[in-house]
Design a protein around this motif. Structure first.
Motif, PDB file in Angstrom:
ATOM      1  N   ASN A  18       0.845  -1.365  -0.136  1.00 24.31           N
ATOM      2  CA  ASN A  18      -0.059   0.121  -0.016  1.00 24.31           C
ATOM      3  C   ASN A  18       0.840   1.373  -0.098  1.00 24.31           C
ATOM      4  O   ASN A  18       0.414   2.214  -0.318  1.00 24.31           O
ATOM      5  CB  ASN A  18      -0.914   0.026   1.184  1.00 24.31           C
ATOM      6  N   ASN A  76       2.464   3.843  -3.684  1.00 24.82           N
ATOM      7  CA  ASN A  76       1.207   4.182  -4.495  1.00 24.82           C
ATOM      8  C   ASN A  76       1.418   5.596  -5.230  1.00 24.82           C
ATOM      9  O   ASN A  76       0.549   6.359  -5.350  1.00 24.82           O
ATOM     10  CB  ASN A  76      -0.016   4.398  -3.666  1.00 24.82           C
ATOM     11  N   GLY A 111      -3.497   0.163  -3.614  1.00 26.25           N
ATOM     12  CA  GLY A 111      -4.024   0.307  -2.078  1.00 26.25           C
ATOM     13  C   GLY A 111      -5.152  -0.546  -2.088  1.00 26.25           C
ATOM     14  O   GLY A 111      -6.093  -0.412  -0.829  1.00 26.25           O
ATOM     15  N   ARG A 118     -11.723  -1.571   2.674  1.00 27.67           N
ATOM     16  CA  ARG A 118     -10.472  -0.518   2.447  1.00 27.67           C
ATOM     17  C   ARG A 118     -10.818   0.845   2.683  1.00 27.67           C
ATOM     18  O   ARG A 118     -11.995   1.535   2.535  1.00 27.67           O
ATOM     19  CB  ARG A 118     -10.313  -0.781   0.984  1.00 27.67           C
TER      20      ARG A 118
END
Length: 134
Positions: free
Chosen positions: A14, A17, A52, A89
């Protein structure tokens, strides 16, 4: 692909990004697509929007060709540890360069609308002064 895949935590994936550092999770596998950002037919925004999260649905919905699937192999870096993937998420927008209104074509046109008349006025004044002396 490697015979013993590297196991990566979701948080580690994650963190990658950005345009200059972009990793994607597709079907539980992690791909470093940073070198492909400029070449992606959909643009880098498409890849950044898939960071992500598990981007499998995004990838499959587009209907990538067999050659695109083969191309993925060179970007493969490991597997995501499924126990670290959150059930829900939290959306974090991808980092992009801030919008600068001074770099838009409209700004250039506005500057030219001021500078061109001033330049013509200055040139007319210079010609008048030059011809007045003789």
């Amino acid at each position: 692909m490697a015979s013993d895949p590297k196991l990566l935590a979701f948080e580690e994936v994650n963190n990658h990004n950005k345009i200059k550092d972009c990793w994607l999770i597709i079907s539980g596998k992690v791909y470093d697509v940073t070198p492909f950002m400029d070449d992606h037919p959909g643009g880098d925004e498409v890849l950044l929007s898939a960071t992500g999260k598990d981007a499998t649905n995004d990838f499959e919905d587009v209907g990538h060709s067999d050659s695109a699937r083969e191309m993925m192999e060179k970007y493969y870096i490991g597997e995501v540890d499924q126990s670290t993937v959150p059930m829900k998420r939290n959306y974090t927008p991808p980092q992009q360069a801030p919008y600068n209104p001074d770099k838009t074509p409209d700004f250039v046109i506005k500057i030219l609308q001021i500078l061109v008349p001033l330049l013509i006025l200055g040139l007319a004044f210079a010609v008048r002064q030059y011809t007045k002396e003789k």
